[in-house]
Design a protein around this motif. Structure first.
Motif, PDB file in Angstrom:
ATOM      1  N   VAL A  21       0.860  -1.178   0.000  1.00 16.41           N
ATOM      2  CA  VAL A  21       0.000   0.000   0.000  1.00 16.41           C
ATOM      3  C   VAL A  21       0.899   1.231   0.000  1.00 16.41           C
ATOM      4  N   THR A  22       0.721   2.092  -1.000  1.00 14.72           N
ATOM      5  CA  THR A  22       1.496   3.324  -1.097  1.00 14.72           C
ATOM      6  C   THR A  22       0.555   4.504  -0.876  1.00 14.72           C
ATOM      7  N   ALA A  23       0.938   5.378   0.075  1.00 13.97           N
ATOM      8  CA  ALA A  23       0.093   6.517   0.440  1.00 13.97           C
ATOM      9  C   ALA A  23       0.931   7.779   0.515  1.00 13.97           C
ATOM     10  N   GLU A  24       0.340   8.896   0.135  1.00 16.46           N
ATOM     11  CA  GLU A  24       1.024  10.182   0.211  1.00 16.46           C
ATOM     12  C   GLU A  24       0.808  10.870   1.547  1.00 16.46           C
ATOM     13  N   ARG A  25      -0.070  10.320   2.362  1.00 19.94           N
ATOM     14  CA  ARG A  25      -0.314  10.813   3.713  1.00 19.94           C
ATOM     15  C   ARG A  25      -0.874   9.665   4.531  1.00 19.94           C
ATOM     16  N   PRO A  26      -0.851   9.741   5.853  1.00 21.47           N
ATOM     17  CA  PRO A  26      -1.382   8.647   6.665  1.00 21.47           C
ATOM     18  C   PRO A  26      -2.865   8.384   6.373  1.00 21.47           C
ATOM     19  N   HIS A  27      -3.220   7.100   6.300  1.00 19.10           N
ATOM     20  CA  HIS A  27      -4.605   6.673   6.050  1.00 19.10           C
ATOM     21  C   HIS A  27      -4.959   5.491   6.953  1.00 19.10           C
ATOM     22  N   ARG A  28      -6.223   5.406   7.290  1.00 18.79           N
ATOM     23  CA  ARG A  28      -6.788   4.207   7.900  1.00 18.79           C
ATOM     24  C   ARG A  28      -7.461   3.481   6.747  1.00 18.79           C
ATOM     25  N   LEU A  29      -7.182   2.187   6.604  1.00 16.36           N
ATOM     26  CA  LEU A  29      -7.700   1.492   5.433  1.00 16.36           C
ATOM     27  C   LEU A  29      -8.077   0.054   5.713  1.00 16.36           C
ATOM     28  N   ARG A  30      -8.760  -0.511   4.729  1.00 18.83           N
ATOM     29  CA  ARG A  30      -9.171  -1.913   4.775  1.00 18.83           C
ATOM     30  C   ARG A  30      -8.821  -2.553   3.437  1.00 18.83           C
ATOM     31  N   VAL A  31      -8.076  -3.679   3.480  1.00 18.38           N
ATOM     32  CA  VAL A  31      -7.751  -4.459   2.291  1.00 18.38           C
ATOM     33  C   VAL A  31      -8.354  -5.842   2.506  1.00 18.38           C
ATOM     34  N   GLU A  32      -9.109  -6.328   1.504  1.00 14.49           N
ATOM     35  CA  GLU A  32      -9.746  -7.634   1.615  1.00 14.49           C
ATOM     36  C   GLU A  32      -9.312  -8.548   0.486  1.00 14.49           C
ATOM     37  N   SER A  33      -9.220  -9.836   0.816  1.00 15.23           N
ATOM     38  CA  SER A  33      -8.940 -10.853  -0.188  1.00 15.23           C
ATOM     39  C   SER A  33     -10.167 -11.023  -1.067  1.00 15.23           C
ATOM     40  N   ARG A  34      -9.965 -11.225  -2.352  1.00 15.42           N
ATOM     41  CA  ARG A  34     -11.050 -11.502  -3.283  1.00 15.42           C
ATOM     42  C   ARG A  34     -10.987 -12.951  -3.775  1.00 15.42           C
ATOM     43  N   LEU A  35     -10.078 -13.725  -3.182  1.00 16.71           N
ATOM     44  CA  LEU A  35      -9.947 -15.134  -3.535  1.00 16.71           C
ATOM     45  C   LEU A  35     -11.051 -15.942  -2.861  1.00 16.71           C
ATOM     46  N   PHE A  70      -0.378 -12.288   3.351  1.00 16.87           N
ATOM     47  CA  PHE A  70      -1.083 -13.434   3.900  1.00 16.87           C
ATOM     48  C   PHE A  70      -0.853 -14.629   2.980  1.00 16.87           C
ATOM     49  N   ALA A  71      -1.285 -15.773   3.449  1.00  8.56           N
ATOM     50  CA  ALA A  71      -1.196 -16.984   2.634  1.00  8.56           C
ATOM     51  C   ALA A  71      -2.604 -17.558   2.488  1.00  8.56           C
ATOM     52  N   THR A  72      -2.765 -18.434   1.501  1.00 10.71           N
ATOM     53  CA  THR A  72      -4.046 -19.102   1.261  1.00 10.71           C
ATOM     54  C   THR A  72      -3.779 -20.381   0.483  1.00 10.71           C
ATOM     55  N   PRO A  73      -4.629 -21.391   0.646  1.00 12.00           N
ATOM     56  CA  PRO A  73      -4.443 -22.608  -0.132  1.00 12.00           C
ATOM     57  C   PRO A  73      -5.002 -22.478  -1.558  1.00 12.00           C
ATOM     58  N   VAL A  74      -5.686 -21.382  -1.839  1.00 15.92           N
ATOM     59  CA  VAL A  74      -6.371 -21.178  -3.115  1.00 15.92           C
ATOM     60  C   VAL A  74      -5.385 -20.741  -4.199  1.00 15.92           C
ATOM     61  N   GLU A  75      -5.616 -21.240  -5.435  1.00 13.59           N
ATOM     62  CA  GLU A  75      -4.840 -20.784  -6.600  1.00 13.59           C
ATOM     63  C   GLU A  75      -5.116 -19.296  -6.810  1.00 13.59           C
ATOM     64  N   PRO A  76      -4.108 -18.503  -7.190  1.00 10.74           N
ATOM     65  CA  PRO A  76      -4.355 -17.079  -7.415  1.00 10.74           C
ATOM     66  C   PRO A  76      -5.244 -16.844  -8.636  1.00 10.74           C
ATOM     67  N   ALA A  77      -6.121 -15.855  -8.537  1.00  8.26           N
ATOM     68  CA  ALA A  77      -6.995 -15.428  -9.631  1.00  8.26           C
ATOM     69  C   ALA A  77      -7.221 -13.931  -9.466  1.00  8.26           C
ATOM     70  N   GLU A  78      -7.439 -13.255 -10.563  1.00 14.23           N
ATOM     71  CA  GLU A  78      -7.641 -11.799 -10.497  1.00 14.23           C
ATOM     72  C   GLU A  78      -9.085 -11.460 -10.188  1.00 14.23           C
ATOM     73  N   PRO A  79      -9.353 -10.504  -9.359  1.00 12.79           N
ATOM     74  CA  PRO A  79      -8.400  -9.804  -8.506  1.00 12.79           C
ATOM     75  C   PRO A  79      -8.087 -10.626  -7.256  1.00 12.79           C
ATOM     76  N   VAL A  80      -6.872 -10.536  -6.813  1.00 12.23           N
ATOM     77  CA  VAL A  80      -6.439 -11.268  -5.626  1.00 12.23           C
ATOM     78  C   VAL A  80      -6.926 -10.564  -4.362  1.00 12.23           C
ATOM     79  N   ALA A  81      -6.779  -9.245  -4.334  1.00  5.07           N
ATOM     80  CA  ALA A  81      -7.169  -8.449  -3.173  1.00  5.07           C
ATOM     81  C   ALA A  81      -7.601  -7.075  -3.651  1.00  5.07           C
ATOM     82  N   GLU A  82      -8.325  -6.382  -2.768  1.00  4.40           N
ATOM     83  CA  GLU A  82      -8.848  -5.063  -3.131  1.00  4.40           C
ATOM     84  C   GLU A  82      -8.768  -4.117  -1.934  1.00  4.40           C
ATOM     85  N   LEU A  83      -8.410  -2.898  -2.216  1.00  3.66           N
ATOM     86  CA  LEU A  83      -8.451  -1.829  -1.220  1.00  3.66           C
ATOM     87  C   LEU A  83      -9.897  -1.355  -1.178  1.00  3.66           C
ATOM     88  N   VAL A  84     -10.632  -1.736  -0.138  1.00  7.81           N
ATOM     89  CA  VAL A  84     -12.070  -1.467  -0.110  1.00  7.81           C
ATOM     90  C   VAL A  84     -12.435  -0.187   0.626  1.00  7.81           C
TER      91      VAL A  84
END
Length: 187
Positions: A21-35, A70-84
């Motif tokens: 995660v790249t930010a130009e200022r401090p942020h509170r955020l949530r990233v979720e797996s989409r796998l 993080f890790a997962t037993p699932v094969e990767p597929a797009e999108p893997v994760a999302e900044l929600v």
């Protein structure tokens, strides 16, 4: 708005997911797996690390790039994760050290504004003496120059303070000339 870069590596039936995660200022955020499978977060003493749950991470990031994974037993597929979700951190929510530094910057700006506002020799003499003399004024000017550089990179100051520090100009050369003239007069 922060940006999210996702990299994956698959090996031995496990997908390792790196979240940058790249930010130009401090942020509170949530990233979720989409796998379509479980999230295996990093662990501390057998428990998920702070901010992690079954679907992702909630965290506060500073300016720059912050890594999660993080890790997962699932094969990767797009999108893997999302900044929600991402919301800038307000000044009142900044770490104590950062808030203390901003308070000091605010004090330096207020002092510089008072010095900048003097209009005559007696006022200038009193103003310079009130901050500790010409050397203190020169030190203040150097501190303000440093503060400007740091604030321009961090973008954490309230907009009003950022504008004030950009507009204030200490008349250090004028104060130096006045001090020389005053010292000659004392002879």
């Amino acid at each position: 708005m922060p940006t999210l870069t996702v990299e994956t590596v698959r090996g031995d039936g496990v997908t390792f997911v790196e979240l940058l995660v790249t930010a130009e200022r401090p942020h509170r955020l949530r990233v979720e797996s989409r796998l379509d499978g479980p999230v295996w977060p990093p662990r501390a003493e057998g428990r998920p690390a702070e901010g992690w749950d079954n679907s992702g991470v909630t965290a506060t990031v500073e300016t720059g790039t912050t890594a999660f994974g993080f890790a997962t037993p699932v094969e990767p597929a797009e999108p893997v994760a999302e900044l929600v979700r991402a919301e800038p951190v307000r000044e009142s929510e900044l770490p104590v050290g950062m808030a203390t530094w901003l308070d000091r910057v605010r004090e330096r700006v207020e002092t510089a504004e008072r010095l900048e506002a003097v209009e005559d020799l007696p006022s200038a003499t009193r103003a310079v003496a009130s901050v500790g003399g010409l050397a203190a004024v020169e030190e203040l000017a150097a501190d303000l120059a440093r503060d400007r550089r740091v604030l321009s990179r961090l973008d954490v100051a309230p907009d009003g303070l950022a504008a004030r520090i950009e507009s204030v100009e200490l008349p250090t050369e004028s104060f130096a000339r006045l001090a020389q003239a005053e010292s000659r007069r004392s002879w």
